[in-house]
Design an enzyme around this catalytic site. Structure first.
Site, PDB file in Angstrom:
ATOM      1  N   ARG A 154      32.398  42.018  41.206  1.00  0.00           N
ATOM      2  CA  ARG A 154      33.037  42.440  39.963  1.00  0.00           C
ATOM      3  C   ARG A 154      31.965  42.939  39.027  1.00  0.00           C
ATOM      4  NH1 ARG A 154      35.005  36.687  38.591  1.00  0.00           N
ATOM      5  NH2 ARG A 154      33.006  36.431  39.609  1.00  0.00           N
ATOM      6  N   CYS A 260      37.864  50.168  40.553  1.00  0.00           N
ATOM      7  CA  CYS A 260      38.502  49.644  41.768  1.00  0.00           C
ATOM      8  C   CYS A 260      40.023  49.582  41.704  1.00  0.00           C
ATOM      9  CB  CYS A 260      37.949  48.265  42.087  1.00  0.00           C
ATOM     10  SG  CYS A 260      36.254  48.336  42.652  1.00  0.00           S
TER      11      CYS A 260
HETATM   12  C1  UDX Z   1      37.478  44.253  40.775  1.00  0.00           C
HETATM   13  C2  UDX Z   1      37.621  43.038  41.725  1.00  0.00           C
HETATM   14  O1  UDX Z   1      37.773  41.847  40.944  1.00  0.00           O
HETATM   15  C3  UDX Z   1      36.439  42.941  42.651  1.00  0.00           C
HETATM   16  O2  UDX Z   1      36.627  41.866  43.556  1.00  0.00           O
HETATM   17  C4  UDX Z   1      36.337  44.262  43.411  1.00  0.00           C
HETATM   18  O3  UDX Z   1      35.287  44.259  44.310  1.00  0.00           O
HETATM   19  C5  UDX Z   1      36.190  45.429  42.442  1.00  0.00           C
HETATM   20  O4  UDX Z   1      37.302  45.424  41.552  1.00  0.00           O
HETATM   21  P1  UDX Z   1      36.147  44.828  38.552  1.00  0.00           P
HETATM   22  O5  UDX Z   1      36.939  46.100  38.572  1.00  0.00           O
HETATM   23  O6  UDX Z   1      34.700  44.903  38.334  1.00  0.00           O
HETATM   24  O7  UDX Z   1      36.357  44.029  39.925  1.00  0.00           O
HETATM   25  O8  UDX Z   1      36.745  43.902  37.385  1.00  0.00           O
HETATM   26  P2  UDX Z   1      37.804  42.731  37.237  1.00  0.00           P
HETATM   27  O9  UDX Z   1      37.152  41.609  36.535  1.00  0.00           O
HETATM   28  O10 UDX Z   1      38.481  42.418  38.494  1.00  0.00           O
HETATM   29  O11 UDX Z   1      38.821  43.394  36.203  1.00  0.00           O
HETATM   30  C6  UDX Z   1      39.533  44.597  36.496  1.00  0.00           C
HETATM   31  C7  UDX Z   1      40.448  44.972  35.355  1.00  0.00           C
HETATM   32  O12 UDX Z   1      41.530  44.062  35.257  1.00  0.00           O
HETATM   33  C8  UDX Z   1      39.792  45.001  33.988  1.00  0.00           C
HETATM   34  O13 UDX Z   1      40.221  46.160  33.284  1.00  0.00           O
HETATM   35  C9  UDX Z   1      40.310  43.748  33.308  1.00  0.00           C
HETATM   36  O14 UDX Z   1      40.377  43.894  31.908  1.00  0.00           O
HETATM   37  C10 UDX Z   1      41.690  43.626  33.914  1.00  0.00           C
HETATM   38  N1  UDX Z   1      42.184  42.250  33.937  1.00  0.00           N
HETATM   39  C11 UDX Z   1      41.583  41.305  34.720  1.00  0.00           C
HETATM   40  C12 UDX Z   1      43.310  41.902  33.170  1.00  0.00           C
HETATM   41  O15 UDX Z   1      43.877  42.741  32.452  1.00  0.00           O
HETATM   42  N2  UDX Z   1      43.787  40.620  33.232  1.00  0.00           N
HETATM   43  C13 UDX Z   1      43.208  39.668  34.013  1.00  0.00           C
HETATM   44  O16 UDX Z   1      43.716  38.531  34.028  1.00  0.00           O
HETATM   45  C14 UDX Z   1      42.062  40.016  34.777  1.00  0.00           C
END
Ligand code: UDX
Length: 434
Positions: A154, A260
């Site tokens: 992440r 992602c």
């Molecule tokens: C994600 C996956 O978690 C990771 O395992 C993969 O390899 C790549 O994609 P990342 O995109 O870096 O990682 O961020 P992540 O923390 O998963 O958040 C993604 C998005 O979801 C963000 O915009 C975040 O704000 C949103 N999110 C996350 C929410 O809106 N609510 C949540 O509860 C969690």
């Protein structure tokens, strides 16, 4: 054993530095000479906590180097991790041309057995195509193996995700490839899951799409909370106590962004549809996410009525905290929407302002980048929060109120306990809570 990591984006840089940290000899390679020149001088092109130090430490220990002569690097390597980009094409599918290019380069330089490990997020069956491409173009009858080892890091916690992984997926078709790859991750023996290659590739897309689904689900519930007296945080807490559901990834807000989730869910939809599978479930999750921006603009309008010429402070541009990445960030569509309504914007983000300037250059009196949240708040008719940077929850709200023309906060990430800003005289709106 010498490892080459091809591609120096998020996944490539973290993989190269992480494998070096495990004690392997690693060459990070990229055809972009300028980029390699800068990384070699210690200028890491992305902001990722701990990455600079990890790279510098391993370069010093001589475990890690960076080069742009891809053919030579491939020739020297025993194991090659492919970490090049797989950007989204207009139809939602992943553009695999860089993977093909690297496969052909590997074929050209296959002088002895090599293991080729696909690490970028790719559609199921990609390894088959890599294998076929190398097989078609190789110049000798040298043996090689293909493996899939998807990366789950992440952004913002990529280094610790790599160094302390929950699981390591090793998709292989021969014992030789299995032993080599399991050997590379020897220190995590009990966290390795060995599968066939199609399964390993699908685990990555299936995981990301499931997490995206979870977020769209709680955002849907938040919309019901918005129209009733229910509180989405308590709903999520109550749901999350059921271990079958779990409490993570149930934070309601303005939707998911990043490199992602938006891309992977569309890619899996395309993969499924191409195979004749009805993918409406995931399409709907994607549509709900897209709709979050409209829902949030409506919320801003509920507070301000007419947006034309209103000064709006926008705190947070990155798609999540602890990164400068704005790829697919909800802020991009939101800013477009607010500009479309004629609002005057004052933007602030601790890391992502330079990236955002490339999309929305500053325009005097229309769109200004500010050097602090307090400057952004100056004269504002409302303040909106789009990213939950820790800096924002620690704001001196008294000072923010002084600076603003009207004390109105519309919080897209539920950063504050509603009672706190209200006690200070703010009108406070958030997601799925009164
Ligand atoms: C994600 C996956 O978690 C990771 O395992 C993969 O390899 C790549 O994609 P990342 O995109 O870096 O990682 O961020 P992540 O923390 O998963 O958040 C993604 C998005 O979801 C963000 O915009 C975040 O704000 C949103 N999110 C996350 C929410 O809106 N609510 C949540 O509860 C969690």
């Amino acid at each position: 054993m010498k490892i080459a990591v091809i591609g120096t984006g998020y996944v490539g840089l973290v993989t190269a530095a992480g494998l070096a940290e495990f004690g392997h000899r690693v060459i990070g390679a990229d055809k972009d000479e300028d980029k390699i020149g800068r990384i070699s001088k210690g200028v890491v092109p992305i902001y990722e906590p701990g990455l600079n130090e990890l790279i510098a430490g391993n370069v010093r220990k001589k475990n890690l180097s960076f080069r742009s002569d891809l053919s030579a690097v491939i020739g020297e390597a025993d194991v090659i991790f492919v970490c090049v980009g797989t950007p989204q094409r207009p139809d939602g599918s992943a553009d695999m041309s860089q993977v093909e290019e690297v496969s052909r380069l590997i074929a050209d330089n296959l002088d002895r057995y090599k293991l080729v490990v696909e690490k970028s997020t790719v559609p199921v069956k990609t390894s088959y195509w890599i294998k076929r491409t190398i097989g078609l173009y190789k110049k000798t009858d040298t043996d090689f193996d293909i493996a899939s080892n998807p990366e789950f890091l992440r952004e913002g916690s990529a280094v610790s995700d790599f160094l302390q992984p929950d699981r390591i997926i090793v998709g292989v078709e021969t014992a030789r490839a299995r032993d080599l790859l399991c050997g590379i991750y020897a220190k995590f023996r009990n966290r390795v899951v060995v599968t066939n290659i199609d399964t390993a590739e699908l685990i990555k897309h299936a995981s990301n799409s499931f997490l995206a689904l979870k977020i769209s689900y709680i955002n849907l519930i938040a919309s019901i909370c918005d129209k009733t007296e229910a509180n989405v945080e308590q709903v999520a807490e109550g749901m999350g106590l059921d271990p079958r559901i779990g409490n993570r990834f149930l934070k309601a807000g303005i939707g998911y962004g990043g490199s992602c989730f938006p891309k992977d869910i569309k890619a899996l939809v395309k993969i499924g549809e191409d195979l004749g599978v009805d993918m409406s479930l995931l399409k709907e999750a994607d549509r709900i996410n897209f709709d979050r921006i409209r829902v949030f603009v409506e919320k801003i309008k509920q507070a301000l009525w007419i947006l034309k010429d209103k000064r709006i402070a926008v705190l947070g541009l990155a798609f999540k905290p602890e990164t400068d990445d704005i790829r697919e960030a909800p802020s991009i569509s939101l800013i477009r929407g607010l500009i479309g309504e004629g609002a005057r914007l004052r933007l602030y983000d601790p890391q992502a302002m330079e990236n955002m300037k490339a999309i929305y250059p500053a325009e005097p009196d229309r769109l200004e980048y500010c050097d602090s949240p307090y400057r952004a708040a100056e004269g504002a008719n409302a303040l909106v929060i789009l990213t939950e940077w820790p800096e924002f929850s620690g704001l001196d709200l008294g000072r923010v109120r002084e600076a603003m023309a009207n004390p109105i906060i519309i919080d897209g990430r539920n950063v504050f306990d509603p009672a706190v800003p209200r006690r200070l005289g703010f009108e406070y709106y958030s997601i799925g809570r009164k």
